[in-house]
Scaffold this active site. Structure first.
Site, mmCIF file in Angstrom:
data_model
loop_
_atom_site.group_PDB
_atom_site.id
_atom_site.type_symbol
_atom_site.label_atom_id
_atom_site.label_comp_id
_atom_site.label_asym_id
_atom_site.label_seq_id
_atom_site.Cartn_x
_atom_site.Cartn_y
_atom_site.Cartn_z
ATOM 1 N N GLU A 102 36.196 0.018 -9.754
ATOM 2 C CA GLU A 102 35.971 1.314 -10.408
ATOM 3 C C GLU A 102 35.273 1.193 -11.759
ATOM 4 O OE1 GLU A 102 36.281 4.248 -9.387
ATOM 5 O OE2 GLU A 102 37.731 4.286 -7.739
ATOM 6 N N GLU A 162 40.284 0.035 -0.197
ATOM 7 C CA GLU A 162 41.528 0.801 -0.344
ATOM 8 C C GLU A 162 41.521 1.880 0.720
ATOM 9 O OE1 GLU A 162 42.002 2.278 -4.399
ATOM 10 O OE2 GLU A 162 41.344 0.349 -5.196
ATOM 11 N N TYR A 163 42.643 2.032 1.383
ATOM 12 C CA TYR A 163 42.788 3.144 2.327
ATOM 13 C C TYR A 163 44.268 3.381 2.526
ATOM 14 C CZ TYR A 163 44.366 0.434 6.386
ATOM 15 O OH TYR A 163 45.118 -0.325 7.240
#
Ligand code: IPT
Length: 979
Positions: A439, A509-510
């Protein structure tokens, strides 16, 4: 202020100078010095300053101490943990820090062993956040940033063997580096990993790089240095792999020789061997060999030694597939933060081992070190237990991502952090991918770091979500993997089918695990396994980061809180704190509690769902030739497993028989004969293969359950409840009167919003519609030969639900046929069903249906159909922020009974969602923490005609339309009897 001249390390103001990533720090390397070192962990004298340039109050007094390794934020200082996700907890722009900047001064004496005379002496600080300044006996020694990697400083010229030295570590909490350590976790300050001193001969191994291939080829590159500068004549290296001597690479030696063995002060040598019939490494069979590298002086004596555990394996991307040893492996991953409810970011070896063991037991084979390099021991454990690791650099500039990604002042920090991670972890077979961070947008600083990695370690791919999101197939971006976060499943499938895919698609990511979540996990895996190009992903995340907090004074319990929790629940007088609980005004609440385990590592029900979707053994179907069993592993057969058949019949019988697992290679299937002659009677029949470990494994004792695949052998017949003579008592309000019920069955459309319901916006809509406070009005009560028909209306804010209940006397009880008609306005509600409450004392739930764990319509793959029995108090899952919890999916019938076997039974017309808890939905809705809940003496029972799936909308996709509850007519019926 004192008149003393300003310390040069302070005068530099390194906490606001991003260009300065270190000063006086040694290069990081892959030679492990932990063994034989002098540990400096323990209590250090401690003083917390209000700012790095605030005067230190005289000698740092011994009255106040802090434990190392540890964060001071959990050790009874006034600087408490705080939680923000994206936003920084202060307004200063990078590279600035706030004036109020807690700074910890740690100090202790160290007796330098006399036998270290003439040797090189190095101080290693395992990790400190976010700026570390080192002084020894008042002399400035060095500076380091990069909060999750060790910093080493050469003290040879600073200390004297046989004498005592005073080591001072100054740790500044907020800095330019904080802006690139803006990960979604608690903010702490302190020294989070061990501190030690080690010694080497002046002639020492500066680094060792191991490359071990699937083919059995081993190459070991060593760098040698001498503390005095010039290398002495005649040094040489030997290497040994499990007793096999390594050869020298003559060509390499020759080239070096021409180059005067590289240079006067840097020696290099390459050792080689090829292991025939090598036992290769993969996450299923993590075979390791022991490598010892010895550096000899000219006289043959050993000056330095380096030990390594070597795993022979290849990682490559071929086409759009990520291959390990030539196999397209599925990545069944989780994002793991360093977390402990008592010590914050400091985790022990035993804690890390426990984390990984639990993950193994629940079918995980991969870890993303979200979002920074972990303790070296974690990689050792991953090598040993078998995990694929995405090793992630400590870079997240979330709040100021765009500015920083291209800011040249931060260029050095980006390259420094990524390169140091690679230099430290390059020899671990578990590490299969390097990650540039999280991020942080995408900029030139990322490309610079990626360039460094590509040159230094061409053996592993790179991933970076911030780059990948600009184009999953774009070859010009720094990411070799298409690694989105929270992408819609249909988008992933469409990409894989588009013909455009060029890179493996593995979600970084999930399936966001906040609260009662992880809906549609099984659907994701069905698609992943069926769609070439999709290879898995990493669930967000492992931990619920709840800090154990004393309710009395609001402080972290700290290390004194050991044992003050059990089974996911904090002891009385304590709670699991989340954002805002330490008085922070800027915070992100319960978003920190989004893991698949509770803060004490108790697995949440979602873990069982994962275990089943990762099952190595599957039952494909039941055909005339038998049960078709499949091997869903990549590298091994079933010899590590044992199994037993379990036949569950609707009439209450359970039969078992030993099972012989067929010999199957990965990907193969075979039909095995039905182990039972199916009884003619008994109704619905389910066959389960209960698979366990056949022997003790490093991560599970023999007999540990691995999976429970299941197949339906016979469907239920028509359930008929013939009308019987008798009467049903219904009062004038149309409410059933029953000796065991304290609240009559009523219509319920509300569930205590889950985190997904709240953050996904559904709960807001439901409140707007008034579903949390429907007003019931009886329209008519008609009695007709023992049968009573009640019509009622439930009015919300913008719509009315018509509800009809028909009570019919049946043998031993009453049948309730219900119908609810939802207006078009209520087009997506939480549930449609009945709720009633029972008298106290009915404390055991026994049911035939899915279980024993909590399950929901879109999270029920891990809950096999069978006969289950659980005390009512254990049905509820204590999510940190109370919410809908404790549901069981696919329930056909149940009893609620007292110890004397009295109680009630319910038979449902179809498999239904049922919950039995001590709490009304409104009790759960009103509470912010689990400890605020007061259990009711009786049971609150919900029987749902329809129940909305859980989805993952707190961060990511909502549940699929097929799991939503539509408007219109819903019908359900059930029969209530007294036992
Ligand atoms: C994503 C982050 O990478 C992770 O650290 C965590 O915050 C997670 O989400 C949610 O819990 S970023 C998010 C803005 C998609």
């Amino acid at each position: 202020m004192t008149d003393a001249p300003l310390d040069p390390l302070i005068a530099l103001r390194p906490w606001e100078t991003p260009e300065v990533t270190s000063w006086g720090r040694l290069p990081i390397n892959a030679v492990d010095r932990r063994c034989g070192a002098l540990p400096l962990d323990g209590d250090w004298r401690f003083q917390l300053l209000s700012a790095p340039d605030a005067p230190v109050g005289g000698a740092v007094s011994s009255a106040c101490s802090a434990y190392v390794p540890g964060v001071w934020t959990m050790q009874d200082t006034d600087d408490l943990p705080r939680y923000t996700n994206v936003r920084m907890p202060y307004t200063e722009f990078p590279p600035q820090s706030p004036a109020a900047n807690p700074t910890g001064i740690y100090e202790r004496e160290v007796d330098i062993p006399a036998e270290w005379a003439g040797r090189r002496i190095v101080l290693q600080v395992g990790a400190a956040e976010s700026v570390l300044l080192v002084h020894v006996d008042g002399r400035p020694v060095g500076i380091s940033k990069d909060s999750h990697l060790a910093a080493e400083f050469d003290l040879t010229e600073v200390v004297r063997a046989g004498e005592r030295a005073t080591v001072r570590l100054t740790v500044v909490k907020w800095s330019d580096a904080s802006h690139i350590e803006d990960q979604d976790q608690w903010w702490h300050g302190g020294i989070t990993r061990s501190v030690l001193l080690y010694t080497t001969d002046p002639l020492y191994l500066a680094d060792v790089t191991v490359r071990a291939r699937y083919s059995g080829e081993l190459q070991v590159d060593c760098r040698v240095r001498h503390a005095g500068g010039a290398l002495p004549e005649g040094w040489y290296l030997t290497g040994e792999l499990d007793g096999r001597l390594l050869a020298h690479d003559a060509e390499f030696d020759r080239a070096n020789a021409e180059d005067e063995r590289v240079s006067d002060f840097l020696g290099e040598a390459r050792l080689l061997t090829t292991v025939p019939e090598v036992r290769t490494w993969n996450a299923e069979t993590p075979e390791l060999y022991g490598l010892t590298v010895r550096l000899h002086r000219a006289d043959g004596t050993v000056a330095d030694t380096s030990q390594h555990r070597v795993g022979f394996r290849d990682v490559e991307i071929v086409g759009r597939d990520l291959l390990v040893n030539g196999e397209r492996v599925f990545i069944r991953g989780v994002n793991r933060h360093d977390f402990h409810p008592l010590t914050g970011r400091t985790v022990s070896y035993d804690d890390m081992r426990a984390d990984l063991i639990l993950l193994k037991r629940f079918g995980f084979n991969a870890i993303r070190t979200a979002h920074y390099p972990n303790d070296p021991a974690l990689y050792d454990l991953a090598d040993e237990l078998g995990f694929y690791v995405v090793d992630e650099a400590d870079i997240e500039s979330h709040d100021h991502a765009h500015e920083i990604a291209d800011d040249p002042r931060y260029l050095n920090a980006f390259v420094d952090r990524v390169s140091r991670m690679v230099l430290r972890d390059k020899n671990h077979p578990s590490v299969i991918i390097w990650s540039l961070g999280n991020e942080s947008d995408y900029g030139a600083n990322h490309d610079a770091a990626a360039g460094w990695v590509r040159r230094h370690d061409p053996t592993r791919p790179i991933q970076y979500e911030g780059a990948a999101k600009l184009g999953w197939a774009d070859p010009s971006l720094a990411s070799d993997i298409a690694c989105p976060m929270y992408a819609a499943l249909e988008d992933c499938v469409a990409h894989a089918l588009s013909g455009e895919q060029t890179k493996p698609l593995i979600q970084c990511e999930y399936s966001h695990a906040m609260g009662n979540s992880n809906g549609t996990l099984a659907d994701h895996w069905a698609a992943i396994e069926a769609t070439p190009g999709l290879q898995g992903g990493f669930i967000w995340e492992f931990w619920d980061h709840g800090i154990l907090q004393r309710v009395s004074d609001g402080r972290p319990a700290g290390r004194g809180g050991a044992g003050l929790y059990d089974n996911g629940v904090a002891a009385p007088g304590h709670r699991w704190a989340y954002g805002g609980d330490f008085g922070e005004t800027i915070h992100d609440g319960a978003f920190i509690a989004d893991g698949v385990v509770f803060p004490d590592r108790t697995p949440k029900p979602a873990m069982y769902e994962h275990r089943e979707v990762a099952a190595p053994v599957r039952i494909e179907c039941f055909r005339h030739e038998g049960i078709v069993v499949a091997n869903h592993q990549h590298f091994r057969g079933f010899d590590w497993l044992a199994a037993v058949w379990v036949l569950s019949l609707e009439d209450g019988r359970t039969l078992t028989a030993p099972a012989e697992l067929p010999e199957l290679c990965p990907g193969e299937t075979a039909a095995v004969p039905l182990p039972f002659a199916l009884p003619e009677d008994g109704g619905e029949a389910w066959l389960t293969l209960r698979v366990t470990t056949a022997q003790d494994l490093p991560w599970a004792p023999r007999g540990t359950e691995v999976c429970t695949p299941q197949v339906l052998l016979r469907a239920a017949g028509v359930r008929d409840e013939p009308v019987a003579a008798g009467a049903v008592e219904v009062d004038d309000e149309g409410l059933l009167v029953h000796p065991l019920l304290t609240a009559a069955p009523a219509l319920s459309l509300w569930r205590a919003p889950t985190d997904n319901d709240e953050l996904g916006g559904m709960a807001g809509r439901w409140r707007t519609w008034g579903l949390d406070a429907l007003v019931r009005k009886v329209v008519s009560v008609r009695r007709d030969a023992g049968r009573v028909t009640v019509t009622a209306e439930y009015a919300g804010a913008c719509g009315v639900v018509r509800h009809r209940q028909v009570f019919t006397p049946v043998e031993g009880g009453v049948r309730v046929d219900e119908e609810a008609e939802l207006p078009e306005e209520f087009d997506d509600v939480a549930r449609v069903g009945s709720v009633f409450e029972t008298v106290a004392g009915l404390d055991l739930l026994e049911w035939f249906g899915q279980g024993p764990w909590e399950s929901y319509p879109d999270r029920s793959a891990g809950a096999p159909v069978g006969h289950h029995s659980v005390p009512v108090d254990e049905l509820f899952t204590p999510y940190l922020r109370p919410q809908e919890s404790g549901g069981r999916h696919g329930v056909r019938r149940f009893t609620l009974s007292a110890p004397d076997a009295t109680g009630l039974s319910v038979v449902l017309d179809e498999p239904r969602q049922v919950s039995v808890t001590r709490y009304r939905a409104e009790d759960l809705t009103a509470a912010a923490h689990h400890d605020e809940l007061v259990p009711r003496p009786g049971c609150v029972v919900h029987l749902d005609a329809a129940h909305r799936g859980l989805g993952t909308a707190s961060c990511g996709p909502d549940t699929f339309p097929s799991y939503r509850v539509p408007p219109g007519v819903h019908r359900w019926s059930w029969t209530l009897r007294v036992l």
